[in-house]
Design a protein around this motif. Sequence first.
Motif, short mmCIF file in Angstrom:
data_model
loop_
_atom_site.label_atom_id
_atom_site.label_comp_id
_atom_site.label_asym_id
_atom_site.label_seq_id
_atom_site.Cartn_x
_atom_site.Cartn_y
_atom_site.Cartn_z
N GLN A 1 18.17 93.03 88.58
CA GLN A 1 19.62 92.95 88.53
C GLN A 1 20.10 92.71 87.10
N ASP A 2 21.33 93.07 86.83
CA ASP A 2 21.92 92.81 85.53
C ASP A 2 22.56 91.43 85.57
N GLY A 3 21.74 90.41 85.44
CA GLY A 3 22.22 89.04 85.54
C GLY A 3 23.16 88.66 84.42
N GLN A 4 22.94 89.22 83.23
CA GLN A 4 23.82 88.88 82.12
C GLN A 4 25.24 89.38 82.39
N MET A 5 25.36 90.60 82.87
CA MET A 5 26.69 91.10 83.20
C MET A 5 27.30 90.32 84.35
N GLY A 6 26.46 89.90 85.30
CA GLY A 6 26.95 89.08 86.40
C GLY A 6 27.55 87.79 85.91
N GLY A 7 26.86 87.11 84.98
CA GLY A 7 27.36 85.87 84.41
C GLY A 7 28.64 86.08 83.63
N LEU A 8 28.69 87.17 82.87
CA LEU A 8 29.88 87.49 82.09
C LEU A 8 31.08 87.75 82.99
N LEU A 9 30.87 88.53 84.06
CA LEU A 9 31.96 88.84 84.99
C LEU A 9 32.42 87.59 85.74
N ALA A 10 31.48 86.69 86.03
CA ALA A 10 31.85 85.44 86.71
C ALA A 10 32.83 84.64 85.87
N VAL A 11 32.52 84.51 84.58
CA VAL A 11 33.40 83.75 83.69
C VAL A 11 34.73 84.47 83.51
N ARG A 12 34.69 85.78 83.35
CA ARG A 12 35.95 86.52 83.21
C ARG A 12 36.84 86.33 84.42
N HIS A 13 36.23 86.29 85.60
CA HIS A 13 37.01 86.08 86.82
C HIS A 13 37.67 84.71 86.81
N LEU A 14 36.90 83.68 86.46
CA LEU A 14 37.46 82.34 86.45
C LEU A 14 38.55 82.20 85.39
N VAL A 15 38.35 82.80 84.23
CA VAL A 15 39.35 82.74 83.17
C VAL A 15 40.63 83.45 83.62
N SER A 16 40.46 84.56 84.36
CA SER A 16 41.64 85.27 84.84
C SER A 16 42.44 84.44 85.84
N LYS A 17 41.78 83.45 86.45
CA LYS A 17 42.45 82.54 87.38
C LYS A 17 43.05 81.33 86.66
N GLY A 18 42.93 81.33 85.34
CA GLY A 18 43.48 80.23 84.56
C GLY A 18 42.54 79.07 84.39
N ARG A 19 41.28 79.23 84.74
CA ARG A 19 40.31 78.13 84.62
C ARG A 19 39.83 78.00 83.18
N ARG A 20 39.79 76.78 82.69
CA ARG A 20 39.42 76.53 81.30
C ARG A 20 38.24 75.57 81.16
N ARG A 21 38.03 74.76 82.16
CA ARG A 21 36.91 73.80 82.12
C ARG A 21 35.89 74.26 83.17
N ILE A 22 34.95 75.05 82.71
CA ILE A 22 34.03 75.75 83.62
C ILE A 22 32.63 75.15 83.53
N ALA A 23 32.06 74.86 84.69
CA ALA A 23 30.73 74.24 84.76
C ALA A 23 29.69 75.25 85.22
N TRP A 24 28.47 75.03 84.77
CA TRP A 24 27.30 75.80 85.24
C TRP A 24 26.53 74.91 86.21
N PHE A 25 26.36 75.37 87.44
CA PHE A 25 25.62 74.62 88.45
C PHE A 25 24.44 75.49 88.86
N GLY A 26 23.27 75.19 88.30
CA GLY A 26 22.12 76.05 88.56
C GLY A 26 20.90 75.56 87.81
N THR A 27 20.06 76.49 87.45
CA THR A 27 18.84 76.15 86.74
C THR A 27 18.86 76.79 85.36
N MET A 28 18.24 76.13 84.42
CA MET A 28 18.13 76.65 83.06
C MET A 28 16.67 76.75 82.64
N LYS A 29 15.80 76.96 83.61
CA LYS A 29 14.39 77.12 83.31
C LYS A 29 14.17 78.48 82.67
#
Length: 233
Positions: A103-131
Amino acid sequence: RKSNLVACVMSSEVPFGGTMGARHRMLTALQKATAARGGALLVLDSHLLAPDQLLSKLRQARPTGAVLDTYALKPAEAIRRAGIPAVVFDSWVMDSGLDSVMQDGQMGGLLAVRHLVSKGRRRIAWFGTMKADAHSLDRFSGVAAGLEEAGLDLPRDLRIQIEPGRLLEQATELLQRSDRPDGVVALWREYAEPVRQAAERLGLKLGQGLDLVGWCTDEEYEDEFGGVGRRGP
């Protein structure tokens, strides 16, 4: 090739009955694709077999090629050195010398943030793994790029490294803070659901001061979220 057998080398046991998770769906798709070409699929478990044992079984079976679902370098290297045509799927093994399909995970992450920003969200958290595995690095890099694009930061206290067995507790701790995020990126189905549950427990309504972006296949969304998914990830 003379053989009509394709080897599928998995990184752990894959159940054939009952569960319909993403891995099982991919295995089913591989079986159908192989059968459609007049072949058969041989499934081997690289987690239970040492590289030399794996190669021994492959040499006995003499498959036309192999597909690998593994993050481990040793089995991928062993198969490449043995001259067996192979491709890695749903993962990426650095330095293995093998092509990957994932999968294109990088584009998925980018689109996720763009979606939240389009909703006016400014304080965005990552809930997951960073392994340091393919999916984590890929998706997190997209989130980082999206935040940079929007001129936003990702403070360390909003980078939630999930702990197995504490997902709901961690999500609740995150959302009950006085400085809680107004957007959460949880790019695994198993991680998005606890965030939805925590929001519900705290009386927070998604879409009203808080938005959540999750990740799953279309098939999983229909099977496992259904109508609930419209209220959640």
